[in-house]
Design an enzyme around this catalytic site. Structure first.
Site, PDB file in Angstrom:
ATOM      1  N   CYS A  94      26.320  42.717  87.657  1.00  0.00           N
ATOM      2  CA  CYS A  94      26.502  43.959  88.419  1.00  0.00           C
ATOM      3  C   CYS A  94      27.274  43.576  89.673  1.00  0.00           C
ATOM      4  CB  CYS A  94      25.136  44.551  88.760  1.00  0.00           C
ATOM      5  SG  CYS A  94      25.204  45.919  89.944  1.00  0.00           S
ATOM      6  N   CYS A  98      32.855  47.951  88.158  1.00  0.00           N
ATOM      7  CA  CYS A  98      31.469  48.327  87.858  1.00  0.00           C
ATOM      8  C   CYS A  98      31.193  47.954  86.404  1.00  0.00           C
ATOM      9  CB  CYS A  98      31.322  49.834  88.061  1.00  0.00           C
ATOM     10  SG  CYS A  98      29.723  50.503  87.607  1.00  0.00           S
TER      11      CYS A  98
END
Ligand code: DGL
Length: 264
Positions: A185, A75
């Site tokens: 992302c 992440c």
């Protein structure tokens, strides 16, 4: 059991980090993994730095309780906001993921690169630090992909709303002559087919997934933690909301995997 056989822990705010998990199991087929999908708390990108830190600590403790030998933060938002503190607080190797703006800066011919990432990543100190090392002649067009993670987490990957949102973020980059688009992302690699439709073949789409898998291998080797067995690893997923989407994203990848939906 020797430490080498313990699993690699992986966490993300949701299902997006499975794009990294896929790279890891491709590069390290003997390794077992435990993946934590904190879908209940997604998106992290709209939370404060402190909230992201607190959730990252919680995720780390969960993976440590499952005897993980290394933790991959799949992440960008959690890495850019929390990795420094996690490394300071826990005596275990952490691998993080950051938007690949450095490789993009080396590739661009128009001296203009685009980056699509969460607000939490783009506002982080670490991202600012990395951006400041980029050649000043290169323009970086930043866009917050607001709403994209929510659509993926709710299984609306191929919706009209998704196409509209993507187009609103990417068209202005095309107009500004971006020739490299960084996906900052881990959810976004699942949008590559739609992004490709929008940008055609003139723009390179860059993400960091493979680099993370290679780095994980290197760090396992240097710490003598590599699992050298020739049997395939087993994979356990923990998710706290909507496991259907996860099942769709990882289906067909392996049959030695288990998913548990539970509250944590
Ligand atoms: N997949 C995440 C990332 O790489 C987090 C997205 C979010 O929860 O906002 O940034």
């Amino acid at each position: 059991m020797s430490l080498n056989k313990f699993p690699i822990g992986i966490f993300d705010s949701g299902v997006g980090g499975t794009s990294i998990w896929k790279e890891i199991i491709t590069h390290l087929p003997s390794e077992s993994t435990i993946y934590l999908s904190d879908s209940k708390n997604a998106p992290y990108g709209e939370k404060s730095e402190q909230e992201i830190i607190d959730l990252s600590i919680k995720n780390t403790q969960f993976l440590l309780s499952k005897n993980c030998k290394i933790i991959v933060i799949a992440c960008n938002t959690a890495t850019t906001n929390a990795i420094k503190l996690l490394r300071k607080n826990y005596d275990i190797p952490f691998i993080g993921i950051e938007p690949a703006i450095k490789p993009a800066a080396l590739k661009t011919k128009t001296n203009t690169i685009g980056i699509l990432a969460t607000k939490g990543t783009l506002n982080s100190e670490l991202f600012e630090k990395t951006s400041s090392t980029i050649n000043k002649e290169i323009t970086i067009i930043e866009k917050v992909g607001k709403g994209l993670v929510e659509l993926i987490e709710s299984g609306n990957l191929n919706s009209e709303k998704m196409t509209k949102l993507l187009s609103s973020f990417i068209k202005p980059m095309i107009d500004k002559k971006v020739d490299c688009l960084v996906l900052g992302c881990t959810h976004y690699p699942y949008l590559i087919p739609q992004i490709r439709e929008l940008v055609g073949n003139k723009i390179q789409i860059i993400d960091s997934g493979e680099a993370v898998a290679r780095q994980t291998k290197t760090i396992l080797e240097t710490n003598q933690l590599l699992n050298k067995s020739d049997t395939a690893g087993v994979h356990q997923f923990y998710i706290n909301k909507n496991k259907k989407v996860l099942e769709i994203l990882i289906s067909g990848d392996k049959n030695n995997l288990k998913i548990s939906e539970e509250d944590f």
